[in-house]
Design a protein around this motif. Sequence first.
Motif, PDB file in Angstrom:
ATOM      1  N   ASN A   1      32.942  48.461  35.885  1.00  0.00           N
ATOM      2  CA  ASN A   1      33.627  49.383  34.971  1.00  0.00           C
ATOM      3  C   ASN A   1      32.909  49.483  33.633  1.00  0.00           C
ATOM      4  OD1 ASN A   1      35.617  49.754  36.909  1.00  0.00           O
ATOM      5  ND2 ASN A   1      36.952  48.201  36.036  1.00  0.00           N
ATOM      6  N   ASP A   2      32.500  48.346  33.097  1.00  0.00           N
ATOM      7  CA  ASP A   2      31.845  48.351  31.789  1.00  0.00           C
ATOM      8  C   ASP A   2      30.440  48.945  31.844  1.00  0.00           C
ATOM      9  OD1 ASP A   2      34.074  47.348  30.530  1.00  0.00           O
ATOM     10  OD2 ASP A   2      33.338  45.287  30.469  1.00  0.00           O
ATOM     11  N   ALA A   3      29.677  48.613  32.875  1.00  0.00           N
ATOM     12  CA  ALA A   3      28.315  49.138  32.982  1.00  0.00           C
ATOM     13  C   ALA A   3      28.304  50.658  33.077  1.00  0.00           C
ATOM     14  CB  ALA A   3      27.589  48.530  34.181  1.00  0.00           C
ATOM     15  N   LEU A   4      29.292  51.211  33.794  1.00  0.00           N
ATOM     16  CA  LEU A   4      29.347  52.659  33.965  1.00  0.00           C
ATOM     17  C   LEU A   4      30.308  53.329  32.985  1.00  0.00           C
ATOM     18  CD1 LEU A   4      29.062  52.920  37.842  1.00  0.00           C
ATOM     19  CD2 LEU A   4      27.310  53.283  36.098  1.00  0.00           C
ATOM     20  N   GLN A   5      30.868  52.553  32.072  1.00  0.00           N
ATOM     21  CA  GLN A   5      31.761  53.052  31.019  1.00  0.00           C
ATOM     22  C   GLN A   5      32.889  53.917  31.576  1.00  0.00           C
ATOM     23  OE1 GLN A   5      29.256  54.852  28.004  1.00  0.00           O
ATOM     24  NE2 GLN A   5      28.382  52.876  27.433  1.00  0.00           N
ATOM     25  N   ILE A   6      33.571  53.376  32.567  1.00  0.00           N
ATOM     26  CA  ILE A   6      34.699  54.100  33.157  1.00  0.00           C
ATOM     27  C   ILE A   6      35.846  54.112  32.149  1.00  0.00           C
ATOM     28  CG2 ILE A   6      36.371  54.144  35.047  1.00  0.00           C
ATOM     29  CD1 ILE A   6      34.172  52.882  36.798  1.00  0.00           C
ATOM     30  N   GLU A   7      36.375  55.297  31.914  1.00  0.00           N
ATOM     31  CA  GLU A   7      37.435  55.474  30.916  1.00  0.00           C
ATOM     32  C   GLU A   7      38.792  55.105  31.492  1.00  0.00           C
ATOM     33  OE1 GLU A   7      37.516  59.341  29.120  1.00  0.00           O
ATOM     34  OE2 GLU A   7      35.341  59.365  28.916  1.00  0.00           O
ATOM     35  N   GLU A   8      39.627  54.548  30.613  1.00  0.00           N
ATOM     36  CA  GLU A   8      40.999  54.256  30.998  1.00  0.00           C
ATOM     37  C   GLU A   8      41.745  55.574  31.182  1.00  0.00           C
ATOM     38  OE1 GLU A   8      42.590  51.685  27.959  1.00  0.00           O
ATOM     39  OE2 GLU A   8      40.729  50.527  27.994  1.00  0.00           O
ATOM     40  N   GLU A   9      42.545  55.636  32.207  1.00  0.00           N
ATOM     41  CA  GLU A   9      43.341  56.815  32.486  1.00  0.00           C
ATOM     42  C   GLU A   9      44.499  56.917  31.489  1.00  0.00           C
ATOM     43  OE1 GLU A   9      41.243  55.559  36.135  1.00  0.00           O
ATOM     44  OE2 GLU A   9      42.385  54.518  34.594  1.00  0.00           O
ATOM     45  N   ALA A  10      44.983  58.116  31.276  1.00  0.00           N
ATOM     46  CA  ALA A  10      46.099  58.341  30.355  1.00  0.00           C
ATOM     47  C   ALA A  10      47.322  57.528  30.776  1.00  0.00           C
ATOM     48  CB  ALA A  10      46.437  59.829  30.301  1.00  0.00           C
ATOM     49  N   GLU A  11      47.543  57.384  32.080  1.00  0.00           N
ATOM     50  CA  GLU A  11      48.694  56.612  32.563  1.00  0.00           C
ATOM     51  C   GLU A  11      48.598  55.148  32.157  1.00  0.00           C
ATOM     52  OE1 GLU A  11      47.713  59.687  35.834  1.00  0.00           O
ATOM     53  OE2 GLU A  11      46.610  58.364  34.496  1.00  0.00           O
ATOM     54  N   ALA A  12      47.381  54.608  32.151  1.00  0.00           N
ATOM     55  CA  ALA A  12      47.193  53.211  31.733  1.00  0.00           C
ATOM     56  C   ALA A  12      47.486  53.072  30.247  1.00  0.00           C
ATOM     57  CB  ALA A  12      45.779  52.744  32.054  1.00  0.00           C
ATOM     58  N   HIS A  13      47.000  54.027  29.458  1.00  0.00           N
ATOM     59  CA  HIS A  13      47.290  54.012  28.015  1.00  0.00           C
ATOM     60  C   HIS A  13      48.800  54.084  27.775  1.00  0.00           C
ATOM     61  CE1 HIS A  13      43.374  54.125  26.121  1.00  0.00           C
ATOM     62  NE2 HIS A  13      42.981  55.078  26.940  1.00  0.00           N
ATOM     63  N   ALA A  14      49.461  54.980  28.488  1.00  0.00           N
ATOM     64  CA  ALA A  14      50.902  55.156  28.308  1.00  0.00           C
ATOM     65  C   ALA A  14      51.663  53.886  28.684  1.00  0.00           C
ATOM     66  CB  ALA A  14      51.384  56.337  29.137  1.00  0.00           C
ATOM     67  N   ALA A  15      51.232  53.225  29.751  1.00  0.00           N
ATOM     68  CA  ALA A  15      51.908  51.980  30.170  1.00  0.00           C
ATOM     69  C   ALA A  15      51.762  50.892  29.128  1.00  0.00           C
ATOM     70  CB  ALA A  15      51.376  51.528  31.519  1.00  0.00           C
ATOM     71  N   VAL A  16      50.568  50.748  28.569  1.00  0.00           N
ATOM     72  CA  VAL A  16      50.337  49.742  27.527  1.00  0.00           C
ATOM     73  C   VAL A  16      51.107  50.088  26.265  1.00  0.00           C
ATOM     74  CG1 VAL A  16      48.596  48.700  26.023  1.00  0.00           C
ATOM     75  CG2 VAL A  16      48.139  48.943  28.457  1.00  0.00           C
ATOM     76  N   GLU A  17      51.116  51.379  25.897  1.00  0.00           N
ATOM     77  CA  GLU A  17      51.876  51.804  24.719  1.00  0.00           C
ATOM     78  C   GLU A  17      53.373  51.563  24.929  1.00  0.00           C
ATOM     79  OE1 GLU A  17      50.711  55.840  23.902  1.00  0.00           O
ATOM     80  OE2 GLU A  17      48.663  55.237  23.406  1.00  0.00           O
ATOM     81  N   GLY A  18      53.842  51.799  26.154  1.00  0.00           N
ATOM     82  CA  GLY A  18      55.233  51.522  26.473  1.00  0.00           C
ATOM     83  C   GLY A  18      55.590  50.068  26.317  1.00  0.00           C
ATOM     84  N   LEU A  19      54.658  49.190  26.701  1.00  0.00           N
ATOM     85  CA  LEU A  19      54.884  47.755  26.516  1.00  0.00           C
ATOM     86  C   LEU A  19      54.971  47.413  25.033  1.00  0.00           C
ATOM     87  CD1 LEU A  19      52.433  46.151  29.097  1.00  0.00           C
ATOM     88  CD2 LEU A  19      54.921  46.207  29.224  1.00  0.00           C
ATOM     89  N   ALA A  20      54.077  48.003  24.253  1.00  0.00           N
ATOM     90  CA  ALA A  20      54.049  47.721  22.812  1.00  0.00           C
ATOM     91  C   ALA A  20      55.337  48.212  22.144  1.00  0.00           C
ATOM     92  CB  ALA A  20      52.838  48.383  22.174  1.00  0.00           C
ATOM     93  N   ALA A  21      55.887  49.310  22.651  1.00  0.00           N
ATOM     94  CA  ALA A  21      57.105  49.861  22.071  1.00  0.00           C
ATOM     95  C   ALA A  21      58.354  49.160  22.594  1.00  0.00           C
ATOM     96  CB  ALA A  21      57.172  51.356  22.368  1.00  0.00           C
ATOM     97  N   GLY A  22      58.174  48.301  23.595  1.00  0.00           N
ATOM     98  CA  GLY A  22      59.307  47.577  24.137  1.00  0.00           C
ATOM     99  C   GLY A  22      60.028  48.313  25.240  1.00  0.00           C
ATOM    100  N   ASP A  23      59.393  49.306  25.842  1.00  0.00           N
ATOM    101  CA  ASP A  23      60.023  50.067  26.935  1.00  0.00           C
ATOM    102  C   ASP A  23      60.046  49.258  28.209  1.00  0.00           C
ATOM    103  OD1 ASP A  23      60.268  52.114  25.159  1.00  0.00           O
ATOM    104  OD2 ASP A  23      58.599  53.304  25.952  1.00  0.00           O
TER     105      ASP A  23
END
Length: 188
Positions: free
Chosen positions: A166-188
């Motif tokens: 993933n790092d060598a080819l710089q695979i981007e995080e999907e929007a769903e992964a970002h949303a899940a992490v943000e949801g955790l941070a917000a306490g969802d």
Amino acid sequence: MARVRNIESTELPPDLAEIYERFAGSYGPFRNQVAVFAHVPAALRHLFPLLMELREAKTLPKRYLEIAIVVVSNLNACHYCVAHHKPFLAVEGISPAGIDRIMQWQDHPELDETDRLVVQYAIAAWETPNRIPEALFRRLRAAFSEAQVVELTLRITLCGFFNRFNDALQIEEEAEAHAAVEGLAAGD
């Protein structure tokens, strides 16, 4: 954007498109990773069905699997994998703040003795596999079946492979992964 273009499932033969879509639709938000692996049909044909079969078999409890994956991904500083597996580990009962400090496992209040053993083994198996202390391995054998030890070791080393890929080819995080992490941070 990844260093190579994403291949869409519609560009693949039907058997590979089915694996692609089944994995992308059921395993988690890993579509960008699958889209890069699609450049190599053999990888798509064998790696992703293996992951799905391991998940279905449930040989290793998911909590221990996710602890190991997050630990190895932290060791390798693979933000893609940490972002994707942090929500899976939260479902297994570790708070977002607890996940963020998982590398301080020795005095981690949310980890029990077996969790700490998994962290310690993941670190040893990834960083010094030829020098794993026999006492550590004996504790591992007392806590897990041989099949579970083999799968844990497989998943630790396979995680490191995915981290580097993933790092060598710089695979981007999907929007769903970002949303899940943000949801955790917000306490969802």
